[in-house]
Design a protein around this motif. Structure first.
Motif, PDB file in Angstrom:
ATOM      1  N   ILE A   1      16.123  37.699 102.465  1.00  0.00           N
ATOM      2  CA  ILE A   1      16.920  37.479 101.254  1.00  0.00           C
ATOM      3  C   ILE A   1      17.549  36.093 101.317  1.00  0.00           C
ATOM      4  CG2 ILE A   1      18.832  38.312  99.837  1.00  0.00           C
ATOM      5  CD1 ILE A   1      16.437  40.230  99.976  1.00  0.00           C
ATOM      6  N   HIS A   2      17.341  35.306 100.277  1.00  0.00           N
ATOM      7  CA  HIS A   2      17.932  33.973 100.161  1.00  0.00           C
ATOM      8  C   HIS A   2      18.867  33.964  98.952  1.00  0.00           C
ATOM      9  CE1 HIS A   2      15.172  32.191 103.129  1.00  0.00           C
ATOM     10  NE2 HIS A   2      14.293  33.049 102.625  1.00  0.00           N
ATOM     11  N   ARG A   3      20.013  33.361  99.130  1.00  0.00           N
ATOM     12  CA  ARG A   3      21.043  33.394  98.099  1.00  0.00           C
ATOM     13  C   ARG A   3      21.485  31.984  97.735  1.00  0.00           C
ATOM     14  NH1 ARG A   3      26.882  36.214  99.167  1.00  0.00           N
ATOM     15  NH2 ARG A   3      26.513  35.088 101.120  1.00  0.00           N
ATOM     16  N   ALA A   4      21.767  31.768  96.435  1.00  0.00           N
ATOM     17  CA  ALA A   4      22.342  30.503  95.954  1.00  0.00           C
ATOM     18  C   ALA A   4      23.452  30.832  94.981  1.00  0.00           C
ATOM     19  CB  ALA A   4      21.270  29.645  95.275  1.00  0.00           C
ATOM     20  N   ARG A   5      24.607  30.150  95.124  1.00  0.00           N
ATOM     21  CA  ARG A   5      25.751  30.411  94.251  1.00  0.00           C
ATOM     22  C   ARG A   5      26.431  29.096  93.901  1.00  0.00           C
ATOM     23  NH1 ARG A   5      29.274  34.743  97.474  1.00  0.00           N
ATOM     24  NH2 ARG A   5      28.967  33.197  99.125  1.00  0.00           N
ATOM     25  N   SER A   6      27.116  29.077  92.758  1.00  0.00           N
ATOM     26  CA  SER A   6      27.852  27.876  92.356  1.00  0.00           C
ATOM     27  C   SER A   6      29.023  28.281  91.484  1.00  0.00           C
ATOM     28  CB  SER A   6      26.945  26.895  91.606  1.00  0.00           C
ATOM     29  OG  SER A   6      26.535  27.455  90.368  1.00  0.00           O
ATOM     30  N   VAL A   7      30.049  27.454  91.474  1.00  0.00           N
ATOM     31  CA  VAL A   7      31.202  27.655  90.604  1.00  0.00           C
ATOM     32  C   VAL A   7      30.917  26.961  89.275  1.00  0.00           C
ATOM     33  CG1 VAL A   7      33.673  27.244  90.299  1.00  0.00           C
ATOM     34  CG2 VAL A   7      32.750  27.787  92.560  1.00  0.00           C
ATOM     35  N   GLY A   8      31.341  27.584  88.186  1.00  0.00           N
ATOM     36  CA  GLY A   8      31.161  26.978  86.874  1.00  0.00           C
ATOM     37  C   GLY A   8      29.960  27.543  86.143  1.00  0.00           C
ATOM     38  N   ARG A   9      29.369  26.739  85.293  1.00  0.00           N
ATOM     39  CA  ARG A   9      28.323  27.178  84.379  1.00  0.00           C
ATOM     40  C   ARG A   9      26.970  27.350  85.071  1.00  0.00           C
ATOM     41  NH1 ARG A   9      31.039  26.046  79.490  1.00  0.00           N
ATOM     42  NH2 ARG A   9      33.163  26.628  80.026  1.00  0.00           N
ATOM     43  N   VAL A  10      26.101  28.039  84.386  1.00  0.00           N
ATOM     44  CA  VAL A  10      24.774  28.327  84.926  1.00  0.00           C
ATOM     45  C   VAL A  10      23.987  27.037  85.171  1.00  0.00           C
ATOM     46  CG1 VAL A  10      22.562  29.456  84.435  1.00  0.00           C
ATOM     47  CG2 VAL A  10      24.705  30.617  83.883  1.00  0.00           C
ATOM     48  N   VAL A  11      24.256  26.004  84.385  1.00  0.00           N
ATOM     49  CA  VAL A  11      23.544  24.739  84.578  1.00  0.00           C
ATOM     50  C   VAL A  11      23.775  24.187  85.976  1.00  0.00           C
ATOM     51  CG1 VAL A  11      25.423  23.305  83.646  1.00  0.00           C
ATOM     52  CG2 VAL A  11      23.055  22.495  83.517  1.00  0.00           C
ATOM     53  N   GLU A  12      24.944  24.456  86.564  1.00  0.00           N
ATOM     54  CA  GLU A  12      25.212  24.011  87.927  1.00  0.00           C
ATOM     55  C   GLU A  12      24.305  24.746  88.918  1.00  0.00           C
ATOM     56  OE1 GLU A  12      27.245  21.554  88.401  1.00  0.00           O
ATOM     57  OE2 GLU A  12      27.962  21.507  86.322  1.00  0.00           O
ATOM     58  N   LEU A  13      24.128  26.043  88.705  1.00  0.00           N
ATOM     59  CA  LEU A  13      23.237  26.818  89.554  1.00  0.00           C
ATOM     60  C   LEU A  13      21.794  26.362  89.372  1.00  0.00           C
ATOM     61  CD1 LEU A  13      22.903  29.306  91.476  1.00  0.00           C
ATOM     62  CD2 LEU A  13      22.508  30.658  89.396  1.00  0.00           C
ATOM     63  N   ASP A  14      21.410  26.114  88.144  1.00  0.00           N
ATOM     64  CA  ASP A  14      20.053  25.682  87.835  1.00  0.00           C
ATOM     65  C   ASP A  14      19.674  24.432  88.626  1.00  0.00           C
ATOM     66  OD1 ASP A  14      17.569  25.417  86.656  1.00  0.00           O
ATOM     67  OD2 ASP A  14      18.335  24.700  84.736  1.00  0.00           O
ATOM     68  N   ALA A  15      20.622  23.505  88.716  1.00  0.00           N
ATOM     69  CA  ALA A  15      20.354  22.239  89.395  1.00  0.00           C
ATOM     70  C   ALA A  15      20.074  22.420  90.880  1.00  0.00           C
ATOM     71  CB  ALA A  15      21.532  21.286  89.191  1.00  0.00           C
ATOM     72  N   THR A  16      20.591  23.505  91.479  1.00  0.00           N
ATOM     73  CA  THR A  16      20.440  23.705  92.929  1.00  0.00           C
ATOM     74  C   THR A  16      19.291  24.646  93.287  1.00  0.00           C
ATOM     75  OG1 THR A  16      21.959  25.594  93.006  1.00  0.00           O
ATOM     76  CG2 THR A  16      22.924  23.383  93.198  1.00  0.00           C
ATOM     77  N   THR A  17      18.600  25.195  92.283  1.00  0.00           N
ATOM     78  CA  THR A  17      17.575  26.204  92.564  1.00  0.00           C
ATOM     79  C   THR A  17      16.184  25.797  92.100  1.00  0.00           C
ATOM     80  OG1 THR A  17      18.125  27.356  90.489  1.00  0.00           O
ATOM     81  CG2 THR A  17      19.255  28.089  92.494  1.00  0.00           C
ATOM     82  N   LYS A  18      16.006  24.532  91.755  1.00  0.00           N
ATOM     83  CA  LYS A  18      14.723  24.078  91.220  1.00  0.00           C
ATOM     84  C   LYS A  18      13.573  24.316  92.195  1.00  0.00           C
ATOM     85  CE  LYS A  18      16.225  22.233  87.298  1.00  0.00           C
ATOM     86  NZ  LYS A  18      15.853  22.824  85.987  1.00  0.00           N
ATOM     87  N   ALA A  19      13.865  24.207  93.505  1.00  0.00           N
ATOM     88  CA  ALA A  19      12.793  24.307  94.495  1.00  0.00           C
ATOM     89  C   ALA A  19      12.523  25.738  94.941  1.00  0.00           C
ATOM     90  CB  ALA A  19      13.139  23.451  95.716  1.00  0.00           C
TER      91      ALA A  19
END
Length: 613
Positions: free
Chosen positions: A44-62
């Motif tokens: 299981i791999h997890r990614a999280r960010s504070v704020g809007r979904v666009v912030e999460l989107d930027a960190t999960t492209k790969a």
């Protein structure tokens, strides 16, 4: 009030998860996150960010994986932060489980103490983390993921929708709901989970709504549903009528602007069965209405927020047109006081989503008091509120993404006026000629609304000076007082200007002490029987140096002078005037917010669908 997405895909689930979160961001936007199961080793791999979904989107492209769960959060337990963002994970002894959750676990403190005593270490301040640790505990005991979730949800008190994945269950996703919305989407060899169909319509229109306490198992081979007792059951697949275009922004700058301009069409759709008929009939409110409504002697309306304002307007209509005694209660307060139930009472609940936790709980309380006949006015046909009511009226406003309600409110008013006509006719208070006149006015309503919207440039011109203010008063009289309340709420929600509404006759009983050159006063001024009294109230404001912003019917003879701004609307629309006077107040709030630079569609601290108490 949070948004959940789950995907079991033939290809990469991550873009679908992110796209679904963007569609659900109206439900919460404090933080966002996703968890995926590796296609290689099932970790299981997890990614999280504070704020809007666009912030999460930027960190999960790969990232890439066939299966994952995702979440956009409206904070309840714990401040918005990465450590409190979902998904939450519990790991140890070779097992890793990840969970997303919408709702509130009321017994989380008790569960937290018990799990801590067993050695579990909590990494967040949320109530959700107890779900992850409970599921992990059951997995360690040897239960498969489905059984682990079934055992977990039996220990939870409160309202929830949850989804879980783990490293020991390849391409397997398990979810459950109680008191919060959750649905399954059926695709071509792939499956989806979401809090709202809007997250899925770009991928499938075939959906199944989970029933209370259902647990659903999603595997590559198919979907299996289990009831609260663990028995496998069949659940209906329906085709959603929601179109992908309906949830796109299109040429508009904001969803709120789009939805303000969609109101004439939404009203026309809501009133289609009424406008095309030569008479109103009880059956507009369901197959059982003909047997229920003639015996109704009083009405109790339960609602929250904007819907509560619609209920207050309806009280004026029902008592003045149908001579039907009507009481209105704030749903979040109703079940916490001792009330007197009367026989032959119809309980009306109003909710845009049909999942408003306070309204659902209030309805259950009313039923427990012996008031078994319920009419729900709602915008979502498959919602919990619709299913809990024997009578219903769908407003057909279409999806409303902007947090500040616009078209949901005016379509609720249209539905409530239609109900008023039906009850007036049943009670012998509406003649055939009066019925024809009112039907004609209803047919003309969308056109009249278009004419009001054409005044936007004049309203926009007022926004620059208004936006400099920190406080505002809104005034109305009679049936327009709730419209003033709604106008004040809109301004507060999206511009953060403190605004309060008063019945204009109450000015001299206290609020007039606040009026000075820095306190703008917005007045709803229809040319009705109270217009001369309202004019006197406005003179009281001017005498204290207050600046007036007046939305008036034509021929009210209110002159625009220094310190008095007048927007003349249309000729007085009679009983339907409250609907038309709503639109300029929406536009004023929208343009003031633009001048102030606030986030119109996602105001701070708020979310659209209030599924927690």
């Amino acid at each position: 009030m949070c948004g959940i997405v789950g995907v079991l895909s033939k290809t990469n689930s991550v873009p679908v998860l992110i796209d679904g979160l963007k569609k659900l961001e109206y439900r919460g936007y404090d933080s966002a996150g996703l968890a995926i199961q590796s296609d290689v080793d099932r970790s299981i791999h997890r990614a999280r960010s504070v704020g809007r979904v666009v912030e999460l989107d930027a960190t999960t492209k790969a990232l890439t994986a066939r299966m994952g769960i995702a979440h956009t959060r409206w904070a309840t337990h714990g401040v918005p932060s990465e450590r409190n963002a979902h998904p939450h994970v519990s790991e140890g002894r070779g097992i890793s489980v990840s969970v997303v959750h919408n709702g509130i676990i009321e017994n989380h403190e008790e569960l937290r103490k018990s799990l801590t005593a067993e050695g579990y270490v909590f990494q967040s301040d949320t109530d959700t983390e107890v779900i992850a640790h409970l599921a992990h505990k059951h997995l360690v005991q040897g239960l498969p993921l489905l059984a682990a979730v079934q055992a977990t949800v039996k220990l939870l008190e409160g309202a929830f929708a949850i989804a879980a994945i783990c490293n020991t269950a390849p391409l397997t996703l398990v979810a459950s709901k109680k008191g919060a919305p959750l649905l399954v989407g059926h695709g071509d060899g792939e499956f989806f989970l979401a809090s709202d169909a809007s997250a899925l319509v770009a991928h499938t229109k075939l959906i199944t709504y989970l029933e209370e306490r259902d647990v659903v198992l999603l595997e590559t081979s198919g979907v299996s549903f289990f009831d609260g007792e663990g028995m496998q059951v069949e659940r209906e697949i329906i085709e959603s009528q929601l179109s992908a275009d309906a949830v796109e922004l299109g040429p508009y700058a904001h969803y709120m602007q789009k939805e303000i301009y969609e109101q004439p069409g939404a009203i026309a759709a809501t009133l289609e069965m009424v406008s095309n008929a030569s008479a109103v009939k009880p059956e507009l409110f369901g197959a059982q209405a003909g047997g229920v409504l003639p015996g109704i002697q009083q009405v109790l309306i339960l609602a929250c927020g904007t819907s509560y304002h619609a209920a207050l307007v309806a009280r004026y209509w029902l008592e003045s047109i149908a001579a039907l005694p009507t009481s209105v209660e704030i749903a979040s307060e109703y079940r916490y006081r001792t009330s007197v139930s009367l026989p032959n009472t119809l309980v009306i609940t109003i909710s845009q989503s049909g999942e408003t936790a306070d309204t659902l709980a209030a309805l259950e309380h009313a039923k427990s008091q012996g008031m078994v006949n319920a009419l729900s006015i709602c915008n979502v046909p498959e919602s919990a509120l619709i299913r809990a009511s024997n009578l219903r009226f769908l407003t057909r406003a279409g999806p409303e993404i902007g947090v500040a309600s616009t078209k949901a409110f005016t379509t609720q008013l249209a539905a409530l006026f239609t109900f008023t006509m039906v009850m007036a006719k049943l009670r012998g208070k509406l003649s055939e000629d009066q019925e024809k006149t009112l039907l004609t006015q209803l047919r003309h309503l969308p056109s009249a609304m278009q004419n009001i919207l054409a005044l936007e440039p004049e309203i926009k011109a007022l926004a620059a000076s208004f936006a400099e203010k920190r406080h505002a008063l809104f005034l109305g009289r009679g049936v327009h007082y709730p419209i003033a309340m709604e106008g004040a709420l809109k301004l507060k929600e999206i511009s953060y200007i403190h605004a309060e509404a008063y019945a204009a006759g109450e000015l001299k009983h206290g609020p007039l002490a606040l009026v000075d050159a820095d306190m703008p006063v917005v007045a709803v001024a229809p040319k009705d029987t109270l217009i001369e009294k309202l004019k006197s109230n406005l003179q009281e404001v001017r005498a204290r140096g207050g600046e007036l912003y007046i939305f008036a019917d034509r021929d009210t003879k209110i002159e625009e002078v220094d310190g008095v701004h007048v927007i003349n609307l249309l000729d007085h629309a009679g009983h339907l005037s409250p609907i038309l006077h709503t639109l300029p107040l929406q536009l004023l709030s929208y343009h003031v917010a633009l001048v102030k630079g606030t986030d119109v569609d996602k105001p701070r601290n708020l979310a659209k669908s209030v599924t927690v108490e």
